[in-house]
Design an enzyme around this catalytic site. Sequence first.
Site, PDB file in Angstrom:
ATOM      1  N   ARG A  89       1.359   1.181  -5.922  1.00  0.00           N
ATOM      2  CA  ARG A  89       1.593   0.276  -4.788  1.00  0.00           C
ATOM      3  C   ARG A  89       0.302  -0.365  -4.288  1.00  0.00           C
ATOM      4  NH1 ARG A  89       6.315   0.100  -1.857  1.00  0.00           N
ATOM      5  NH2 ARG A  89       5.087  -0.648  -0.113  1.00  0.00           N
TER       6      ARG A  89
ATOM      7  N   ASN B 168       1.203   0.204   6.569  1.00  0.00           N
ATOM      8  CA  ASN B 168       1.559  -0.817   5.569  1.00  0.00           C
ATOM      9  C   ASN B 168       2.170  -1.993   6.323  1.00  0.00           C
ATOM     10  OD1 ASN B 168       0.844   0.891   3.540  1.00  0.00           O
ATOM     11  ND2 ASN B 168       2.937   1.321   2.862  1.00  0.00           N
TER      12      ASN B 168
ATOM     13  N   GLU C 233      -0.914 -11.752 -16.853  1.00  0.00           N
ATOM     14  CA  GLU C 233      -1.161 -10.747 -15.814  1.00  0.00           C
ATOM     15  C   GLU C 233      -1.827  -9.491 -16.339  1.00  0.00           C
ATOM     16  OE1 GLU C 233       2.242  -9.502 -13.472  1.00  0.00           O
ATOM     17  OE2 GLU C 233       3.548  -9.523 -15.206  1.00  0.00           O
TER      18      GLU C 233
ATOM     19  N   GLU D   1       8.307 -16.148 -19.157  1.00  0.00           N
ATOM     20  CA  GLU D   1       8.101 -14.725 -18.942  1.00  0.00           C
ATOM     21  C   GLU D   1       7.044 -14.165 -19.914  1.00  0.00           C
ATOM     22  OE1 GLU D   1       8.624 -12.733 -16.734  1.00  0.00           O
ATOM     23  OE2 GLU D   1       8.605 -10.730 -17.584  1.00  0.00           O
TER      24      GLU D   1
ATOM     25  N   CYS E  25       0.865  -1.161   0.000  1.00  0.00           N
ATOM     26  CA  CYS E  25       0.000   0.000   0.000  1.00  0.00           C
ATOM     27  C   CYS E  25       0.906   1.216   0.000  1.00  0.00           C
ATOM     28  CB  CYS E  25      -0.863   0.006   1.243  1.00  0.00           C
ATOM     29  SG  CYS E  25      -1.714  -1.557   1.513  1.00  0.00           S
TER      30      CYS E  25
ATOM     31  N   LYS F  33       2.274  -3.628  -7.394  1.00  0.00           N
ATOM     32  CA  LYS F  33       3.633  -3.551  -7.904  1.00  0.00           C
ATOM     33  C   LYS F  33       4.624  -4.255  -6.993  1.00  0.00           C
ATOM     34  CE  LYS F  33       6.894  -2.426 -10.669  1.00  0.00           C
ATOM     35  NZ  LYS F  33       7.019  -3.320 -11.810  1.00  0.00           N
TER      36      LYS F  33
HETATM   37  O1  M6R Z   1      10.026  -6.576  -6.929  1.00  0.00           O
HETATM   38  P1  M6R Z   1      10.300  -8.033  -7.260  1.00  0.00           P
HETATM   39  O2  M6R Z   1      11.144  -8.199  -8.453  1.00  0.00           O
HETATM   40  O3  M6R Z   1      10.818  -8.793  -6.086  1.00  0.00           O
HETATM   41  O4  M6R Z   1       8.859  -8.615  -7.589  1.00  0.00           O
HETATM   42  C1  M6R Z   1       8.687  -9.973  -7.844  1.00  0.00           C
HETATM   43  C2  M6R Z   1       7.331 -10.240  -8.467  1.00  0.00           C
HETATM   44  O5  M6R Z   1       6.311  -9.854  -7.601  1.00  0.00           O
HETATM   45  C3  M6R Z   1       7.148  -9.500  -9.805  1.00  0.00           C
HETATM   46  O6  M6R Z   1       8.158  -9.819 -10.713  1.00  0.00           O
HETATM   47  C4  M6R Z   1       5.787  -9.848 -10.431  1.00  0.00           C
HETATM   48  O7  M6R Z   1       5.754 -11.188 -10.821  1.00  0.00           O
HETATM   49  C5  M6R Z   1       5.484  -8.923 -11.586  1.00  0.00           C
HETATM   50  N1  M6R Z   1       4.105  -8.512 -11.562  1.00  0.00           N
HETATM   51  C6  M6R Z   1       5.763  -9.530 -12.920  1.00  0.00           C
HETATM   52  O8  M6R Z   1       5.445  -8.697 -13.980  1.00  0.00           O
END
Ligand code: M6R
Length: 599
Positions: free
Chosen positions: A27, A100, A479, A472, A2, A594
Amino acid sequence: MCGIIGYLGGKPAKNILIDGLKKLEYRGYDSAGICVLEKGGFIINKKVGPVASLEKALKQEKIEGVIGIAHTRWATHGVPSERNAHPHFDCQHEITVVHNGIIENYQALKKILIKEGHQFSSETDSEVLAHLIEKFYRGNLETAVSKALALIEGSYGLVALSVKENKLVAARRSSPLLLGIGKHETFIASDIPALLKYTKRVVYLKDGDLAIIDAKGYKIKNLNGQKMDRQVEDVKMSAAQIEKKGFKHFMLKEVFEQPQSLNNLLSGRVKDNKIKLSVKVGPKDFEKIIIVACGTSWHSALIGKYLIEEIARIPVEVDYASEFRYRQPLIKLTDLIIAISQSGETADTLAALREAEKQGAKTLGIVNVVGSTMTREVGSGIYLHAGPEIGVASTKAFSSQVGALLLFALYLKQEKHEKLDPRLLADLKRLPAIVEQTLKVDKEVKKIALKFKNTDHFLYLGRGLNFPVALEGALKLKEISYIHAEGYPAAEIKHGPIALIDEKMPVVFIATKNDLSEKIISNMQEVKARGGKIIAVVDQDYGYIAKLADYLIKVPVVNKLFSPIVNVIPLQLLAYHIADRKGLNVDKPRNLAKSVTVE
Ligand code: M6R
């Protein structure tokens, strides 16, 4: 996951808080709320939905108060609703809190508080904080917050406000918070973008810090009241860096920023036929590498395994951070644990890293967000310097992570006193220009996307280094476009997925030329024979593939080791254009945030 913003200064807080919330929406964005202290009372407003709804509701309100807090939420405890939106209050509306993180023992605390007569109005864990602080409040907010936090198990980045004092009290444990230092005004936020318009001078709070902000400025203490010294740092990022720069979505801007982000990554690190990294570990310090990460970062970790094993001949294991942390991993003192994270705040990756550190292993972080928790906890690291990534779907961070792993693999080889191929290093320096050229596929990919916007399923197939690229590509598509997609190593299809193939199944092959090209072609034939629609990413000698494929996407020829960075680009664009054509909220896909700072 958040966003928090707080303000204390000489200007009306309302617009500053709303403005900060807008910059934090990435966020979390299922509801938002604000509380301003005015004439000894709280003015509270909360709305479900994006910050724009809250802004609209407050437009005509004349709120002059100069102290306030605000929050944009991504639900963890309790559905998105006004009741569950922050700020939260005690029954008398004398204390208010934005939070948060997760209060793990909130149920036990809530039970006690209810017995003592407190009435709760939300289903959240965070509301417990407001009641606890009120319980301990005897005219000093700082003392009350410290006493409340002594009882809390879990994580928090929080800001509290009392109707009786013109001050803000903030505290941090495992959830980021920073102060923005202005002229006669102080800001507090969970992320830098919320502050950038007002100040570039920031103080990062550390775990266990308590910040007390009043008209005189700010003090930082620990929970026992001891003064803590924290440096004021200058943020290098400009406000313009986080604007969309004319692109329709942040995601598209970030895809097109990849030449620049890769340039930032490589800059100063490939010099005089050498790889220069300021990491504190070399091949003599460990025997095996374990990489932990989540989501897209986990995909780059899988590519890292191929790169490090092939280039440096050091064994690498890759694990989902969420699995690693709970499976009693066998960690040796001779292991190097690499954590990869764009945000540097992902709860599972941080927990995996802490587990490794507890067991005495050496650690290294590959992180984008400067000053994030991971960068402060890790033994040493490689910053991506990719700039802020606002789109929830990670794009430029992925290519930079793969680039960083490539640099590290070459560095290990060099430190083993093995010669690096100068031609490879020269090609590496040209990578940003090659990626720029690759982005020209956009027009073609957009046309292909149009044909598939109503498709329900997709398969992505690749081999070797390009198997994780297939994963990927599938993740990007699901998503943001909500189309079901799966990635496989191409040879695996005959062990099950081939049963899915019919004329309604598009199959994306990553078929750039390498040692396994012949095998990929025979997998294509298998798909073709069953009526599947083939979209092939190719680079050279694709004559025969052209006969099999329904659509070709041509990318530049590069060294095999760089191919994941080039080949992922059409897949990012394919996902983007399909989602955009479907009219979806590309930057803020449903149910996602995010940075995943809770389990
Ligand atoms: O901030 P991070 O790289 O640790 O985040 C990991 C995942 O949450 C992130 O890559 C997520 O899978 C994305 N939404 C992918 O696009």
